[in-house]
Design a protein around this motif. Sequence first.
Motif, PDB file in Angstrom:
ATOM      1  N   GLU A 122       0.838  -1.204   0.000  1.00 54.45           N
ATOM      2  CA  GLU A 122       0.000   0.000   0.000  1.00 54.45           C
ATOM      3  C   GLU A 122       0.870   1.251   0.000  1.00 54.45           C
ATOM      4  O   GLU A 122       0.564   2.232  -0.694  1.00 54.45           O
ATOM      5  CB  GLU A 122      -0.927  -0.027   1.224  1.00 54.45           C
ATOM      6  N   ASP A 125       2.322   1.724  -3.471  1.00 57.76           N
ATOM      7  CA  ASP A 125       1.283   2.252  -4.367  1.00 57.76           C
ATOM      8  C   ASP A 125       1.033   3.738  -4.117  1.00 57.76           C
ATOM      9  O   ASP A 125       0.801   4.504  -5.061  1.00 57.76           O
ATOM     10  CB  ASP A 125      -0.015   1.469  -4.188  1.00 57.76           C
ATOM     11  N   ARG A 126       1.093   4.145  -2.857  1.00 59.70           N
ATOM     12  CA  ARG A 126       0.899   5.570  -2.534  1.00 59.70           C
ATOM     13  C   ARG A 126       2.007   6.419  -3.137  1.00 59.70           C
ATOM     14  O   ARG A 126       1.752   7.509  -3.668  1.00 59.70           O
ATOM     15  CB  ARG A 126       0.855   5.770  -1.016  1.00 59.70           C
ATOM     16  N   LEU A 128       3.841   5.701  -5.778  1.00 61.34           N
ATOM     17  CA  LEU A 128       3.664   5.726  -7.228  1.00 61.34           C
ATOM     18  C   LEU A 128       2.507   6.624  -7.650  1.00 61.34           C
ATOM     19  O   LEU A 128       2.536   7.233  -8.724  1.00 61.34           O
ATOM     20  CB  LEU A 128       3.434   4.301  -7.747  1.00 61.34           C
ATOM     21  N   SER A 129       1.497   6.730  -6.781  1.00 57.92           N
ATOM     22  CA  SER A 129       0.288   7.479  -7.144  1.00 57.92           C
ATOM     23  C   SER A 129       0.530   8.983  -7.277  1.00 57.92           C
ATOM     24  O   SER A 129      -0.253   9.681  -7.931  1.00 57.92           O
ATOM     25  CB  SER A 129      -0.813   7.242  -6.105  1.00 57.92           C
ATOM     26  N   VAL A 130       1.601   9.498  -6.657  1.00 53.64           N
ATOM     27  CA  VAL A 130       1.838  10.949  -6.721  1.00 53.64           C
ATOM     28  C   VAL A 130       2.754  11.341  -7.881  1.00 53.64           C
ATOM     29  O   VAL A 130       3.034  12.514  -8.084  1.00 53.64           O
ATOM     30  CB  VAL A 130       2.438  11.482  -5.396  1.00 53.64           C
ATOM     31  N   ASP A 132       3.646  12.227 -11.528  1.00 49.02           N
ATOM     32  CA  ASP A 132       2.934  12.774 -12.690  1.00 49.02           C
ATOM     33  C   ASP A 132       3.460  12.103 -13.960  1.00 49.02           C
ATOM     34  O   ASP A 132       4.499  12.499 -14.509  1.00 49.02           O
ATOM     35  CB  ASP A 132       3.141  14.288 -12.746  1.00 49.02           C
ATOM     36  N   TYR A 142       8.628   6.717 -12.601  1.00 50.35           N
ATOM     37  CA  TYR A 142       7.708   5.621 -12.318  1.00 50.35           C
ATOM     38  C   TYR A 142       8.357   4.304 -12.759  1.00 50.35           C
ATOM     39  O   TYR A 142       8.330   3.296 -12.022  1.00 50.35           O
ATOM     40  CB  TYR A 142       6.385   5.838 -13.066  1.00 50.35           C
ATOM     41  N   TYR A 236       8.896  12.068  -3.323  1.00 51.08           N
ATOM     42  CA  TYR A 236       7.614  11.372  -3.414  1.00 51.08           C
ATOM     43  C   TYR A 236       7.168  10.863  -2.036  1.00 51.08           C
ATOM     44  O   TYR A 236       5.982  10.910  -1.707  1.00 51.08           O
ATOM     45  CB  TYR A 236       7.715  10.204  -4.399  1.00 51.08           C
ATOM     46  N   VAL A 240       3.569  12.047   0.135  1.00 47.87           N
ATOM     47  CA  VAL A 240       2.468  11.216   0.658  1.00 47.87           C
ATOM     48  C   VAL A 240       2.509  11.123   2.178  1.00 47.87           C
ATOM     49  O   VAL A 240       1.741  10.378   2.783  1.00 47.87           O
ATOM     50  CB  VAL A 240       2.494   9.798   0.042  1.00 47.87           C
TER      51      VAL A 240
END
Length: 306
Positions: A122, A125-126, A128-130, A132, A142, A236, A240
């Motif tokens: 989790e 994933d957090r 990676l989610s930020v 762009d 990424y 990153y 988060v």
Amino acid sequence: MNVLSKEKESYPVVEKYKRFLLLERGLSKNTIEAYMTDLAKLIAFIQEQNIPVKEITTDTLEAFLAQLYDEQISPRSIARIISGVKSFFRFLVLDEYLEDDPSELLDSPQIGMKLPIVLTLEEIDRILSVIDVSTSEGTRNYAIIETLYSCGLRISELTHLRFSDLYFDEGFIRVQGKGSKQRLVPISETAITRINDYLPYRRQLNVQKGQEDFVFLSARGKAISRITVFYYIKQYAEAVGLQKKISPHVFRHSFATHLLERGANIRAIQEMLGHEKITTTEIYTHIDRTFLRQEIIEHHPRNKRN
């Protein structure tokens, strides 16, 4: 003062040892520099005491270690220095420069086992989610993080990854590990996709001469540096609100731990990580047991709280 630059003249055997590490043991430049930096501490000590290398005794080395303790150098660093000193004297005996090894009786300080930092899926994933991914920089980053985690790479292995090392049709990459040792590592479909997503952006770069085969490039068209990767990962993680102190190596730790948690064979993990000794890989069994205990305590019916 650079001690080693001075000892070239006074201690040619040290330069001979350096060549031995490079040519006979095939160690990487960074590893050799680490060995020589630690050895420089001993050279500085015997220079101050005016002791030739051939006259170093166990008592000399004990006095050297006492000085390290007085300087409040950590037990872990002292243990590393002792390991380097022992390697140096083993070479001197092997080279018949010395008959006996004065470091043979040196004891390393006891070091409490420090478990490496590990991210949950989790948390990965957090992070990676930020990113762009509408930008060339974001698409590259990424792909970098996905490859670090997916393949359990060291940061130096990632920054030196070349197109000639990619075997996407077979699902593998070839990794240049420590001591120039090569290994084949499976790569996930997700990581392959992310690298392929990055390639159109990479083709727009003005690639510097000699850098054409490197997969991950900086905006200036050179192989990306470990410092750049570290910088973005830290940014990153902060974005988060992750409290853990992370680095590129944390993704390698996480990769190994997650495999072990899901039943992967420890020998297979050892092979993928490129560890020479199984004891190095066994650190993750301790993490796994910690995870197992937490799971049992959390879900055991006797521990349920009303």
